[in-house]
Design a protein around this motif. Sequence first.
Motif, PDB file in Angstrom:
ATOM      1  N   ALA A  28       3.550 -12.332   6.594  1.00  0.00           N
ATOM      2  CA  ALA A  28       4.881 -11.875   6.184  1.00  0.00           C
ATOM      3  C   ALA A  28       4.738 -10.930   4.997  1.00  0.00           C
ATOM      4  CB  ALA A  28       5.766 -13.058   5.817  1.00  0.00           C
ATOM      5  N   THR A  29       5.796 -10.190   4.725  1.00  0.00           N
ATOM      6  CA  THR A  29       5.868  -9.270   3.589  1.00  0.00           C
ATOM      7  C   THR A  29       7.103  -9.609   2.766  1.00  0.00           C
ATOM      8  OG1 THR A  29       4.818  -7.513   4.901  1.00  0.00           O
ATOM      9  CG2 THR A  29       5.933  -6.857   2.874  1.00  0.00           C
ATOM     10  N   THR A  30       6.926  -9.759   1.461  1.00  0.00           N
ATOM     11  CA  THR A  30       8.033 -10.111   0.585  1.00  0.00           C
ATOM     12  C   THR A  30       8.100  -9.145  -0.597  1.00  0.00           C
ATOM     13  OG1 THR A  30       6.698 -11.635  -0.747  1.00  0.00           O
ATOM     14  CG2 THR A  30       7.800 -12.544   1.194  1.00  0.00           C
ATOM     15  N   VAL A  31       9.247  -9.080  -1.205  1.00  0.00           N
ATOM     16  CA  VAL A  31       9.450  -8.298  -2.427  1.00  0.00           C
ATOM     17  C   VAL A  31       9.977  -9.251  -3.486  1.00  0.00           C
ATOM     18  CG1 VAL A  31      10.662  -6.379  -3.504  1.00  0.00           C
ATOM     19  CG2 VAL A  31       9.906  -6.185  -1.131  1.00  0.00           C
ATOM     20  N   ASP A  32       9.195  -9.439  -4.571  1.00  0.00           N
ATOM     21  CA  ASP A  32       9.579 -10.349  -5.650  1.00  0.00           C
ATOM     22  C   ASP A  32      10.104  -9.551  -6.832  1.00  0.00           C
ATOM     23  OD1 ASP A  32       8.616 -12.211  -3.951  1.00  0.00           O
ATOM     24  OD2 ASP A  32       6.935 -12.859  -5.195  1.00  0.00           O
ATOM     25  N   VAL A  64       1.896 -12.052   2.419  1.00  0.00           N
ATOM     26  CA  VAL A  64       1.635 -13.491   2.509  1.00  0.00           C
ATOM     27  C   VAL A  64       1.017 -13.793   3.869  1.00  0.00           C
ATOM     28  CG1 VAL A  64       2.621 -15.805   2.390  1.00  0.00           C
ATOM     29  CG2 VAL A  64       3.605 -13.953   1.007  1.00  0.00           C
ATOM     30  N   ALA A  65      -0.188 -14.370   3.829  1.00  0.00           N
ATOM     31  CA  ALA A  65      -0.856 -14.841   5.044  1.00  0.00           C
ATOM     32  C   ALA A  65      -0.794 -16.365   5.056  1.00  0.00           C
ATOM     33  CB  ALA A  65      -2.303 -14.367   5.084  1.00  0.00           C
ATOM     34  N   ASN A  66      -0.253 -16.948   6.107  1.00  0.00           N
ATOM     35  CA  ASN A  66      -0.137 -18.404   6.224  1.00  0.00           C
ATOM     36  C   ASN A  66      -1.153 -18.919   7.233  1.00  0.00           C
ATOM     37  OD1 ASN A  66       2.372 -19.143   4.580  1.00  0.00           O
ATOM     38  ND2 ASN A  66       3.133 -17.483   5.865  1.00  0.00           N
ATOM     39  N   PHE A  67      -1.926 -19.909   6.807  1.00  0.00           N
ATOM     40  CA  PHE A  67      -2.917 -20.531   7.675  1.00  0.00           C
ATOM     41  C   PHE A  67      -2.387 -21.913   8.057  1.00  0.00           C
ATOM     42  CE2 PHE A  67      -5.130 -17.520   4.980  1.00  0.00           C
ATOM     43  CZ  PHE A  67      -5.892 -16.804   5.886  1.00  0.00           C
ATOM     44  N   LYS A  69      -1.296 -15.358  -0.938  1.00  0.00           N
ATOM     45  CA  LYS A  69      -0.346 -14.343  -1.386  1.00  0.00           C
ATOM     46  C   LYS A  69      -1.071 -13.307  -2.229  1.00  0.00           C
ATOM     47  CE  LYS A  69       4.231 -13.990  -3.574  1.00  0.00           C
ATOM     48  NZ  LYS A  69       5.313 -14.750  -4.248  1.00  0.00           N
ATOM     49  N   LEU A  70      -0.925 -12.013  -1.883  1.00  0.00           N
ATOM     50  CA  LEU A  70      -1.631 -10.951  -2.588  1.00  0.00           C
ATOM     51  C   LEU A  70      -0.695  -9.772  -2.816  1.00  0.00           C
ATOM     52  CD1 LEU A  70      -2.640  -8.463  -0.368  1.00  0.00           C
ATOM     53  CD2 LEU A  70      -3.703 -10.515   0.559  1.00  0.00           C
ATOM     54  N   GLY A  71      -1.008  -9.006  -3.855  1.00  0.00           N
ATOM     55  CA  GLY A  71      -0.211  -7.831  -4.183  1.00  0.00           C
ATOM     56  C   GLY A  71      -0.813  -7.095  -5.358  1.00  0.00           C
ATOM     57  N   SER A  72      -0.093  -6.129  -5.875  1.00  0.00           N
ATOM     58  CA  SER A  72      -0.564  -5.332  -7.016  1.00  0.00           C
ATOM     59  C   SER A  72      -0.237  -6.061  -8.313  1.00  0.00           C
ATOM     60  CB  SER A  72       0.094  -3.955  -7.003  1.00  0.00           C
ATOM     61  OG  SER A  72      -0.253  -3.229  -8.162  1.00  0.00           O
ATOM     62  N   TYR A  73      -1.186  -6.035  -9.234  1.00  0.00           N
ATOM     63  CA  TYR A  73      -0.981  -6.717 -10.504  1.00  0.00           C
ATOM     64  C   TYR A  73      -0.114  -5.896 -11.456  1.00  0.00           C
ATOM     65  CZ  TYR A  73      -2.044  -9.570 -14.582  1.00  0.00           C
ATOM     66  OH  TYR A  73      -1.944 -10.382 -15.680  1.00  0.00           O
ATOM     67  N   TRP A 121     -10.218   6.054  -8.094  1.00  0.00           N
ATOM     68  CA  TRP A 121      -9.129   5.110  -8.298  1.00  0.00           C
ATOM     69  C   TRP A 121      -9.111   4.082  -7.182  1.00  0.00           C
ATOM     70  CZ3 TRP A 121      -4.995   3.559  -5.387  1.00  0.00           C
ATOM     71  CH2 TRP A 121      -3.992   2.840  -6.047  1.00  0.00           C
ATOM     72  N   LYS A 122      -8.818   2.805  -7.534  1.00  0.00           N
ATOM     73  CA  LYS A 122      -8.693   1.716  -6.560  1.00  0.00           C
ATOM     74  C   LYS A 122      -7.437   0.925  -6.882  1.00  0.00           C
ATOM     75  CE  LYS A 122     -12.535  -0.118  -7.833  1.00  0.00           C
ATOM     76  NZ  LYS A 122     -12.883   0.882  -8.862  1.00  0.00           N
ATOM     77  N   PRO A 123      -6.796   0.363  -5.883  1.00  0.00           N
ATOM     78  CA  PRO A 123      -5.612  -0.476  -6.152  1.00  0.00           C
ATOM     79  C   PRO A 123      -6.012  -1.754  -6.887  1.00  0.00           C
ATOM     80  CG  PRO A 123      -6.186  -0.545  -3.822  1.00  0.00           C
ATOM     81  CD  PRO A 123      -7.043   0.512  -4.434  1.00  0.00           C
ATOM     82  N   ASP A 124      -5.160  -2.196  -7.789  1.00  0.00           N
ATOM     83  CA  ASP A 124      -5.440  -3.400  -8.586  1.00  0.00           C
ATOM     84  C   ASP A 124      -4.933  -4.650  -7.862  1.00  0.00           C
ATOM     85  OD1 ASP A 124      -2.819  -2.675  -8.825  1.00  0.00           O
ATOM     86  OD2 ASP A 124      -2.626  -3.232 -10.931  1.00  0.00           O
ATOM     87  N   THR A 125      -5.466  -4.895  -6.678  1.00  0.00           N
ATOM     88  CA  THR A 125      -5.026  -6.029  -5.847  1.00  0.00           C
ATOM     89  C   THR A 125      -5.503  -7.346  -6.454  1.00  0.00           C
ATOM     90  OG1 THR A 125      -5.198  -4.595  -3.909  1.00  0.00           O
ATOM     91  CG2 THR A 125      -5.015  -6.951  -3.522  1.00  0.00           C
ATOM     92  N   TYR A 126      -4.643  -8.330  -6.484  1.00  0.00           N
ATOM     93  CA  TYR A 126      -5.036  -9.667  -6.946  1.00  0.00           C
ATOM     94  C   TYR A 126      -4.376 -10.708  -6.038  1.00  0.00           C
ATOM     95  CZ  TYR A 126      -0.525 -11.060  -8.987  1.00  0.00           C
ATOM     96  OH  TYR A 126       0.780 -11.442  -9.164  1.00  0.00           O
ATOM     97  N   PHE A 127      -4.910 -11.936  -6.088  1.00  0.00           N
ATOM     98  CA  PHE A 127      -4.400 -13.042  -5.275  1.00  0.00           C
ATOM     99  C   PHE A 127      -3.535 -13.930  -6.160  1.00  0.00           C
ATOM    100  CE2 PHE A 127      -8.317 -11.627  -3.265  1.00  0.00           C
ATOM    101  CZ  PHE A 127      -7.876 -11.405  -1.973  1.00  0.00           C
TER     102      PHE A 127
END
Length: 471
Positions: free
Chosen positions: A223-227, A238-241, A181-185, A120-126
């Motif tokens: 930063a870390t957010t919850v949508d 969220v990574a800001n450049f 911005k990345l997280g689980s789909y 199993w792998k996390p379903d990470t997406y951008f």
Amino acid sequence: MTLADDKTNFRIIEAAMFLVWAAIIGPASGIAVSALGKNTTRILDSLLDGYDKSLRPGFGGPPMTVDINIYVTSMGPVSERDMVYSMDCYFRQSWIDTRLSFDGPLDKVTLNNLMLEKIWKPDTYFWNGRDSYLHTITTPNKFIRISKDGRIYYSMRLTLKASCPMHLETFPMDTQSCPLKLGSYGYSTSDVIYQWQWGEEKSINREPGLHLSQFELVNTPAATTVDQMKRGNFTFLVANFILKRHMGYFLINVYVPCIMLVIISWVGFWINREATADRIALGITTVLTMAFLSIDNRTDLPKVSYSTALDWFIAMCFAFVLASIMEFAGVHFFTKFGSGEVNHTSDDESKEAEDSDDGEVFYPSNSSEPATALDFETGKQNGDTKISIELNTEGSKLVSKPRRENCCSRFMYCLKGSGKYKNMASKVGINSASRIDQLARIFFPLVFAVINIIYWNSYLSGDEQGTMNHI
């Protein structure tokens, strides 16, 4: 038995003992290595017995945690027109799957990408990603490492292309914040929670000496957010450049040429008012060149509905160039009749001019005889010298050789606007410097310098404040 025979027998015995040692120890060592490999294979096979990769670790229990860290190797290009940026990075994920914990002689086992298809792998997406891809030359650039406690370390090399909403009001003195911005789909916070592995300040690292052509990577805050969505709450990282633009290209190709065009338009203030065609041609040329620079500046920018700092500067320069043409229109309308000059000199100045010219007459350039009164009255010219004559009280001619001034002296008199140059100019039928032109020589550079000071001070100080706010 001789001493030589004893040495020979000793060497034979030594060689035989070495062969016996090699025969016993060598296979035992190979057997040990082979046994370790077989043991590891057996452990992995046993781990996958009954393993269901469709279920997350700890299914039905509390949410699992996925740790993320990013190592940026290169960045760019950054496109203002499309509002996107790209970068190469190592994207690393780590989580615990107790179903893959094991006991054995090794603390960690590093495996190739084939093992990834079985677990199993996390379903990470951008969330804001575009056209991102995994490097596959010469083999897919990813690997997996499993620890004894079941912690999985998953790393891959990616080229990411993500959208970057830009605010170009201060372009090209702007500082942009480009997010990733990345997280689980599919997994909400009840199943999977994402977090930065080493905290928000240390989880995004970059290659030493990372360089961009038009930007400087100032900082990488996270930063870390919850949508909240219809399916539930989802955690996002969220990574800001923070990218600060270099101004060198625009100074060389836009700002300096615009300033030089404005200065060139001021040359008309020192051109005689009779040279109407020359001054109009100079003004139209500078106006057309400014229009070309304005259009060319917009080709690489999006069609935004507001003006950038560069647009304001070009508009200011365009206004000064256009004002130079309007200034000559005023000179032409208010200070000229036909091809001559409106005489603004006072009676005293006229008397001084007459006194200074008593007793002088100009010879025609192709004749040794002085000019006659008839020549003066009819304005006859020989060659390129205007005829001038003075008569005494008895009516006889007072003749003298023409007095000529060299070019350098005349040029210096012109710059200073001296009365002597005006007298010389009137003798050969040339208008003196207009009062409007004399004022414009001071007024235009002074106003342009003041506006530039205000422009650069406001935008540069605002850019520094904006950079501090982003950081």
